[in-house]
Design a protein around this motif. Structure first.
Motif, mmCIF file in Angstrom:
data_model
loop_
_atom_site.group_PDB
_atom_site.id
_atom_site.type_symbol
_atom_site.label_atom_id
_atom_site.label_comp_id
_atom_site.label_asym_id
_atom_site.label_seq_id
_atom_site.Cartn_x
_atom_site.Cartn_y
_atom_site.Cartn_z
ATOM 1 N N GLU A 159 1.029 -0.906 -0.380
ATOM 2 C CA GLU A 159 0.130 0.239 -0.208
ATOM 3 C C GLU A 159 0.367 1.307 0.212
ATOM 4 O O GLU A 159 0.567 2.022 -0.321
ATOM 5 N N THR A 160 2.045 1.087 0.703
ATOM 6 C CA THR A 160 2.891 2.409 0.863
ATOM 7 C C THR A 160 3.193 2.835 -0.448
ATOM 8 O O THR A 160 3.312 4.195 -1.306
ATOM 9 N N LEU A 161 3.901 1.968 -1.322
ATOM 10 C CA LEU A 161 4.060 1.520 -2.486
ATOM 11 C C LEU A 161 3.325 2.396 -3.385
ATOM 12 O O LEU A 161 3.582 2.744 -4.848
ATOM 13 N N LEU A 162 2.202 1.923 -3.912
ATOM 14 C CA LEU A 162 1.476 2.613 -4.653
ATOM 15 C C LEU A 162 0.630 3.782 -4.624
ATOM 16 O O LEU A 162 0.432 4.301 -5.053
ATOM 17 N N LEU A 163 0.344 4.275 -3.010
ATOM 18 C CA LEU A 163 0.339 5.486 -2.345
ATOM 19 C C LEU A 163 1.798 6.426 -3.629
ATOM 20 O O LEU A 163 1.004 7.917 -3.050
ATOM 21 N N LEU A 164 2.580 5.785 -2.896
ATOM 22 C CA LEU A 164 3.813 6.878 -3.824
ATOM 23 C C LEU A 164 3.839 6.855 -4.885
ATOM 24 O O LEU A 164 3.562 8.010 -5.673
ATOM 25 N N ALA A 165 3.075 5.981 -5.859
ATOM 26 C CA ALA A 165 2.950 5.691 -7.371
ATOM 27 C C ALA A 165 1.997 7.029 -7.414
ATOM 28 O O ALA A 165 1.813 7.954 -8.893
ATOM 29 N N ARG A 166 1.104 6.480 -7.120
ATOM 30 C CA ARG A 166 0.300 7.792 -7.839
ATOM 31 C C ARG A 166 -0.917 8.884 -6.537
ATOM 32 O O ARG A 166 -1.192 10.183 -6.736
ATOM 33 N N HIS A 167 0.009 9.362 -5.368
ATOM 34 C CA HIS A 167 0.218 10.327 -4.580
ATOM 35 C C HIS A 167 1.359 10.934 -4.072
ATOM 36 O O HIS A 167 1.293 11.812 -2.927
ATOM 37 N N PRO A 168 2.357 10.567 -5.081
ATOM 38 C CA PRO A 168 4.048 11.669 -4.182
ATOM 39 C C PRO A 168 3.863 12.820 -3.236
ATOM 40 O O PRO A 168 4.463 12.595 -2.602
ATOM 41 N N ASP A 169 3.047 13.729 -4.318
ATOM 42 C CA ASP A 169 3.272 14.888 -3.126
ATOM 43 C C ASP A 169 2.660 14.783 -1.778
ATOM 44 O O ASP A 169 2.888 15.890 -1.047
ATOM 45 N N LEU A 170 1.820 13.653 -1.307
ATOM 46 C CA LEU A 170 1.500 13.633 -0.122
ATOM 47 C C LEU A 170 2.541 12.788 1.027
ATOM 48 O O LEU A 170 2.406 12.553 2.500
ATOM 49 N N LEU A 171 4.064 13.041 0.308
ATOM 50 C CA LEU A 171 4.875 11.877 0.941
ATOM 51 C C LEU A 171 6.264 13.190 1.076
ATOM 52 O O LEU A 171 6.404 12.950 0.380
ATOM 53 N N ALA A 172 6.964 12.819 1.889
ATOM 54 C CA ALA A 172 8.490 12.995 1.717
ATOM 55 C C ALA A 172 9.030 12.395 2.030
ATOM 56 O O ALA A 172 10.565 12.900 1.815
ATOM 57 N N GLY A 173 8.579 11.324 2.401
ATOM 58 C CA GLY A 173 9.949 9.936 2.509
ATOM 59 C C GLY A 173 8.905 8.537 2.088
ATOM 60 O O GLY A 173 7.772 8.850 2.880
ATOM 61 N N ALA A 174 9.147 7.189 1.839
ATOM 62 C CA ALA A 174 8.546 6.225 2.401
ATOM 63 C C ALA A 174 9.246 4.928 1.893
ATOM 64 O O ALA A 174 10.653 5.077 1.301
ATOM 65 N N ALA A 175 8.755 4.026 2.471
ATOM 66 C CA ALA A 175 9.631 2.883 3.437
ATOM 67 C C ALA A 175 8.501 1.780 3.259
ATOM 68 O O ALA A 175 7.886 1.545 3.301
ATOM 69 N N ALA A 176 8.875 0.283 2.076
ATOM 70 C CA ALA A 176 8.443 0.133 2.064
ATOM 71 C C ALA A 176 9.027 -1.807 2.996
ATOM 72 O O ALA A 176 10.004 -1.692 2.219
ATOM 73 N N PHE A 177 8.424 -2.397 3.580
ATOM 74 C CA PHE A 177 9.255 -3.695 4.841
ATOM 75 C C PHE A 177 8.474 -4.831 3.363
ATOM 76 O O PHE A 177 6.976 -5.571 3.541
ATOM 77 N N SER A 178 9.490 -5.456 3.475
ATOM 78 C CA SER A 178 8.421 -7.225 2.546
ATOM 79 C C SER A 178 7.737 -6.565 1.779
ATOM 80 O O SER A 178 6.749 -8.077 2.250
ATOM 81 N N SER A 179 7.558 -6.228 0.999
ATOM 82 C CA SER A 179 6.554 -6.082 0.399
ATOM 83 C C SER A 179 6.575 -6.676 -1.223
ATOM 84 O O SER A 179 7.070 -7.327 -1.676
ATOM 85 N N VAL A 180 5.134 -7.082 -0.744
ATOM 86 C CA VAL A 180 4.696 -7.731 -2.876
ATOM 87 C C VAL A 180 4.548 -6.567 -3.716
ATOM 88 O O VAL A 180 3.833 -5.727 -3.539
ATOM 89 N N THR A 181 5.324 -6.929 -4.744
ATOM 90 C CA THR A 181 5.581 -5.463 -6.045
ATOM 91 C C THR A 181 4.517 -6.673 -7.488
ATOM 92 O O THR A 181 4.138 -5.154 -7.712
#
Length: 170
Positions: free
Chosen positions: A1-23
């Motif tokens: 979900e973190t990676l999908l949020l980053l892809a769709r709404h990068p303006d909402l995030l100052a940084g992102a960390a994704a742990f053990s993700s299903v990509t």
């Protein structure tokens, strides 16, 4: 979900960390028989663990990846690699080669990491690779403090042992 949020709404995030993700959700669906769990999940989901997970995914998504490829792609961050690479948001990808829930992490988070580097060699993306159990790296006494310190949210601490760190040029 973190990676999908980053892809769709990068303006909402100052940084992102994704742990053990299903990509790649379709790949995870195919790997469900390889997922290992302890007694608690077997008690909850039964002995046919892989087929139970596939049944749950088909119910949630409306079918399997063969019949609903677009639905699986829409839930797979690898589909949005170009948007993530262009986001300019600092990103940490953490994965384990020993993960027994998201098996073959090199084909999941690892594949996404290398695709991001190929798409944007200057993207601020870091990879942290180790040998921990699923999601163990995001606990307060393991990798989480290191992840937070990389975003300057905690003082720089001693690097967590047994991880390989790869950073792209800034």
């Amino acid at each position: 979900e973190t990676l999908l949020l980053l892809a769709r709404h990068p303006d909402l995030l100052a940084g992102a960390a994704a742990f053990s993700s299903v990509t790649d959700l379709a790949l995870q669906y195919r790997n469900f028989d390889r997922v290992r769990c302890k007694n608690a999940c077997r008690t909850l989901l039964g002995t046919q663990f892989g087929s139970t997970l596939r049944k749950i995914a088909r119910r949630e998504i409306g079918g399997g990846p063969g019949t609903r490829p677009a639905a699986y792609a829409a839930r797979s961050p690898i589909t949005f690699a170009r948007a993530i690479a262009a986001s300019c948001v600092p990103l940490q990808l953490w994965w384990s080669v020993s993960d027994q829930i998201v098996v073959d992490q090199q084909a999941q988070s690892g594949k996404l990491f290398w695709q991001l580097r190929r798409l944007n060699p200057h993207a601020n993306v870091e990879a942290f690779v180790g040998f921990w159990i699923h999601s163990a790296e995001m606990r307060a006494r393991t990798g989480l403090p290191l992840a937070l310190s990389r975003f300057d949210l905690l003082p720089q601490g001693k690097a967590w042992e047994n991880i390989r760190h790869v950073r792209t040029p800034a």
